[in-house]
Design a protein around this motif. Sequence first.
Motif, PDB file in Angstrom:
ATOM      1  N   HIS A 185      58.220   7.762  17.620  1.00 13.35           N
ATOM      2  CA  HIS A 185      56.883   7.172  17.463  1.00 13.35           C
ATOM      3  C   HIS A 185      56.421   7.156  16.012  1.00 13.35           C
ATOM      4  O   HIS A 185      55.673   6.259  15.618  1.00 13.35           O
ATOM      5  CB  HIS A 185      55.879   7.843  18.387  1.00 13.35           C
ATOM      6  CG  HIS A 185      56.043   7.404  19.795  1.00 13.35           C
ATOM      7  ND1 HIS A 185      55.811   6.111  20.199  1.00 13.35           N
ATOM      8  CD2 HIS A 185      56.463   8.051  20.895  1.00 13.35           C
ATOM      9  CE1 HIS A 185      56.060   5.984  21.485  1.00 13.35           C
ATOM     10  NE2 HIS A 185      56.480   7.162  21.925  1.00 13.35           N
ATOM     11  N   VAL A 186      56.869   8.108  15.218  1.00 15.67           N
ATOM     12  CA  VAL A 186      56.584   8.036  13.782  1.00 15.67           C
ATOM     13  C   VAL A 186      57.305   6.816  13.195  1.00 15.67           C
ATOM     14  O   VAL A 186      56.718   6.040  12.429  1.00 15.67           O
ATOM     15  CB  VAL A 186      56.991   9.340  13.059  1.00 15.67           C
ATOM     16  CG1 VAL A 186      56.973   9.164  11.545  1.00 15.67           C
ATOM     17  CG2 VAL A 186      56.067  10.475  13.479  1.00 15.67           C
ATOM     18  N   ILE A 187      58.576   6.626  13.573  1.00 14.14           N
ATOM     19  CA  ILE A 187      59.329   5.448  13.121  1.00 14.14           C
ATOM     20  C   ILE A 187      58.652   4.163  13.607  1.00 14.14           C
ATOM     21  O   ILE A 187      58.532   3.192  12.858  1.00 14.14           O
ATOM     22  CB  ILE A 187      60.790   5.515  13.609  1.00 14.14           C
ATOM     23  CG1 ILE A 187      61.531   6.640  12.887  1.00 14.14           C
ATOM     24  CG2 ILE A 187      61.500   4.175  13.390  1.00 14.14           C
ATOM     25  CD1 ILE A 187      62.891   6.952  13.464  1.00 14.14           C
ATOM     26  N   ALA A 188      58.193   4.168  14.876  1.00 11.62           N
ATOM     27  CA  ALA A 188      57.527   2.982  15.433  1.00 11.62           C
ATOM     28  C   ALA A 188      56.266   2.639  14.651  1.00 11.62           C
ATOM     29  O   ALA A 188      56.014   1.465  14.360  1.00 11.62           O
ATOM     30  CB  ALA A 188      57.207   3.194  16.905  1.00 11.62           C
ATOM     31  N   ILE A 189      55.488   3.648  14.302  1.00 10.26           N
ATOM     32  CA  ILE A 189      54.263   3.390  13.531  1.00 10.26           C
ATOM     33  C   ILE A 189      54.613   2.783  12.178  1.00 10.26           C
ATOM     34  O   ILE A 189      54.017   1.787  11.756  1.00 10.26           O
ATOM     35  CB  ILE A 189      53.424   4.681  13.377  1.00 10.26           C
ATOM     36  CG1 ILE A 189      52.724   4.996  14.703  1.00 10.26           C
ATOM     37  CG2 ILE A 189      52.413   4.541  12.247  1.00 10.26           C
ATOM     38  CD1 ILE A 189      51.960   6.303  14.710  1.00 10.26           C
ATOM     39  N   LEU A 190      55.602   3.348  11.500  1.00  9.30           N
ATOM     40  CA  LEU A 190      55.994   2.825  10.190  1.00  9.30           C
ATOM     41  C   LEU A 190      56.531   1.402  10.291  1.00  9.30           C
ATOM     42  O   LEU A 190      56.190   0.543   9.467  1.00  9.30           O
ATOM     43  CB  LEU A 190      57.023   3.743   9.543  1.00  9.30           C
ATOM     44  CG  LEU A 190      56.531   5.145   9.182  1.00  9.30           C
ATOM     45  CD1 LEU A 190      57.685   5.998   8.664  1.00  9.30           C
ATOM     46  CD2 LEU A 190      55.392   5.093   8.175  1.00  9.30           C
ATOM     47  N   SER A 191      57.355   1.133  11.315  1.00 13.66           N
ATOM     48  CA  SER A 191      57.920  -0.217  11.440  1.00 13.66           C
ATOM     49  C   SER A 191      56.854  -1.233  11.848  1.00 13.66           C
ATOM     50  O   SER A 191      56.883  -2.374  11.389  1.00 13.66           O
ATOM     51  CB  SER A 191      59.088  -0.239  12.432  1.00 13.66           C
ATOM     52  OG  SER A 191      58.642  -0.039  13.743  1.00 13.66           O
ATOM     53  N   GLN A 192      55.900  -0.830  12.676  1.00 11.48           N
ATOM     54  CA  GLN A 192      54.842  -1.759  13.067  1.00 11.48           C
ATOM     55  C   GLN A 192      53.941  -2.092  11.886  1.00 11.48           C
ATOM     56  O   GLN A 192      53.507  -3.230  11.735  1.00 11.48           O
ATOM     57  CB  GLN A 192      54.027  -1.195  14.231  1.00 11.48           C
ATOM     58  CG  GLN A 192      54.794  -1.098  15.529  1.00 11.48           C
ATOM     59  CD  GLN A 192      55.375  -2.420  15.966  1.00 11.48           C
ATOM     60  OE1 GLN A 192      54.766  -3.475  15.825  1.00 11.48           O
ATOM     61  NE2 GLN A 192      56.580  -2.373  16.477  1.00 11.48           N
ATOM     62  N   ILE A 193      53.675  -1.101  11.055  1.00 10.99           N
ATOM     63  CA  ILE A 193      52.872  -1.366   9.853  1.00 10.99           C
ATOM     64  C   ILE A 193      53.625  -2.332   8.938  1.00 10.99           C
ATOM     65  O   ILE A 193      53.040  -3.277   8.398  1.00 10.99           O
ATOM     66  CB  ILE A 193      52.519  -0.053   9.131  1.00 10.99           C
ATOM     67  CG1 ILE A 193      51.504   0.739   9.976  1.00 10.99           C
ATOM     68  CG2 ILE A 193      51.974  -0.317   7.728  1.00 10.99           C
ATOM     69  CD1 ILE A 193      51.243   2.150   9.491  1.00 10.99           C
ATOM     70  N   LEU A 202      53.478  -5.878  10.322  1.00 11.76           N
ATOM     71  CA  LEU A 202      52.167  -6.522  10.211  1.00 11.76           C
ATOM     72  C   LEU A 202      52.067  -7.348   8.928  1.00 11.76           C
ATOM     73  O   LEU A 202      51.322  -8.315   8.865  1.00 11.76           O
ATOM     74  CB  LEU A 202      51.052  -5.484  10.237  1.00 11.76           C
ATOM     75  CG  LEU A 202      50.733  -4.904  11.606  1.00 11.76           C
ATOM     76  CD1 LEU A 202      49.727  -3.768  11.476  1.00 11.76           C
ATOM     77  CD2 LEU A 202      50.201  -5.971  12.528  1.00 11.76           C
ATOM     78  N   PHE A 203      52.827  -6.958   7.914  1.00 13.91           N
ATOM     79  CA  PHE A 203      52.776  -7.682   6.654  1.00 13.91           C
ATOM     80  C   PHE A 203      53.679  -8.899   6.630  1.00 13.91           C
ATOM     81  O   PHE A 203      53.606  -9.696   5.709  1.00 13.91           O
ATOM     82  CB  PHE A 203      53.143  -6.754   5.489  1.00 13.91           C
ATOM     83  CG  PHE A 203      52.117  -5.692   5.250  1.00 13.91           C
ATOM     84  CD1 PHE A 203      50.880  -6.013   4.717  1.00 13.91           C
ATOM     85  CD2 PHE A 203      52.385  -4.372   5.575  1.00 13.91           C
ATOM     86  CE1 PHE A 203      49.922  -5.029   4.499  1.00 13.91           C
ATOM     87  CE2 PHE A 203      51.430  -3.386   5.365  1.00 13.91           C
ATOM     88  CZ  PHE A 203      50.201  -3.719   4.823  1.00 13.91           C
ATOM     89  N   GLY A 204      54.538  -9.071   7.670  1.00 10.03           N
ATOM     90  CA  GLY A 204      55.470 -10.165   7.567  1.00 10.03           C
ATOM     91  C   GLY A 204      55.752 -10.943   8.831  1.00 10.03           C
ATOM     92  O   GLY A 204      56.649 -11.744   8.856  1.00 10.03           O
ATOM     93  N   SER A 205      55.002 -10.735   9.906  1.00  6.36           N
ATOM     94  CA  SER A 205      55.341 -11.468  11.127  1.00  6.36           C
ATOM     95  C   SER A 205      54.096 -11.926  11.859  1.00  6.36           C
ATOM     96  O   SER A 205      53.020 -11.399  11.688  1.00  6.36           O
ATOM     97  CB  SER A 205      56.192 -10.599  12.058  1.00  6.36           C
ATOM     98  OG  SER A 205      55.401  -9.624  12.684  1.00  6.36           O
ATOM     99  N   ASN A 235      51.976  -6.138  17.835  1.00  6.53           N
ATOM    100  CA  ASN A 235      52.174  -5.032  16.905  1.00  6.53           C
ATOM    101  C   ASN A 235      51.076  -3.990  17.044  1.00  6.53           C
ATOM    102  O   ASN A 235      51.348  -2.798  17.012  1.00  6.53           O
ATOM    103  CB  ASN A 235      52.249  -5.550  15.471  1.00  6.53           C
ATOM    104  CG  ASN A 235      53.491  -6.377  15.219  1.00  6.53           C
ATOM    105  OD1 ASN A 235      54.499  -6.195  15.882  1.00  6.53           O
ATOM    106  ND2 ASN A 235      53.412  -7.284  14.275  1.00  6.53           N
ATOM    107  N   PHE A 236      49.838  -4.408  17.190  1.00  2.57           N
ATOM    108  CA  PHE A 236      48.748  -3.461  17.367  1.00  2.57           C
ATOM    109  C   PHE A 236      48.870  -2.720  18.694  1.00  2.57           C
ATOM    110  O   PHE A 236      48.562  -1.533  18.780  1.00  2.57           O
ATOM    111  CB  PHE A 236      47.382  -4.160  17.281  1.00  2.57           C
ATOM    112  CG  PHE A 236      46.972  -4.487  15.881  1.00  2.57           C
ATOM    113  CD1 PHE A 236      46.854  -3.500  14.916  1.00  2.57           C
ATOM    114  CD2 PHE A 236      46.696  -5.787  15.520  1.00  2.57           C
ATOM    115  CE1 PHE A 236      46.476  -3.790  13.617  1.00  2.57           C
ATOM    116  CE2 PHE A 236      46.310  -6.098  14.222  1.00  2.57           C
ATOM    117  CZ  PHE A 236      46.201  -5.103  13.272  1.00  2.57           C
ATOM    118  N   LEU A 237      49.327  -3.390  19.711  1.00  6.86           N
ATOM    119  CA  LEU A 237      49.519  -2.749  21.005  1.00  6.86           C
ATOM    120  C   LEU A 237      50.592  -1.670  20.905  1.00  6.86           C
ATOM    121  O   LEU A 237      50.401  -0.542  21.364  1.00  6.86           O
ATOM    122  CB  LEU A 237      49.889  -3.792  22.059  1.00  6.86           C
ATOM    123  CG  LEU A 237      50.005  -3.313  23.492  1.00  6.86           C
ATOM    124  CD1 LEU A 237      48.676  -2.740  23.982  1.00  6.86           C
ATOM    125  CD2 LEU A 237      50.421  -4.474  24.386  1.00  6.86           C
TER     126      LEU A 237
END
Length: 142
Positions: free
Chosen positions: A91-99, A102-105, A111-113
């Motif tokens: 979940h730490v990895i998921a938070i970092l990847s979702q952030i 957000l800058f490129g897709s 992503n917020f979900l």
Amino acid sequence: MNRPQSVTILAILQLISGIFSILDGLFILLFAGIFGGLGAAVGGAKVGTVIGGFIAIFAAIALIIGIISLILTWGLFQLKTWAWTGTLIIHVIAILSQIAKLFGSAGAAVNFLTLGFAAASIYYLLRPDVKQAFSIGSINRL
């Protein structure tokens, strides 16, 4: 020890998160083909391959995280310490990847979900009753 309700909620969140990660990976994979084809039409086969391959890497990461999440769901239901640790890491990895995404897709709502599920899961992981159920901070149960 009986499984606390917080652990059951955590496992259900993990299951939902895993399903979303798999769906996210499949959705991204669709875009790898579309944008790869567009890149090939505009810039040639090499450009299309690079674009499609780059996007496919994100899809593969999402799919791998989804599969690992489903394995972790089983471990959470069984109160395995490795599942607690793995869930926190994923979940730490998921938070970092979702952030980063957000800058490129497009698809920021998805992503917020996913970001919300990851944050809620970390919250439940750090609850005292959940840590106690997984013997975190005491003798570890494998």
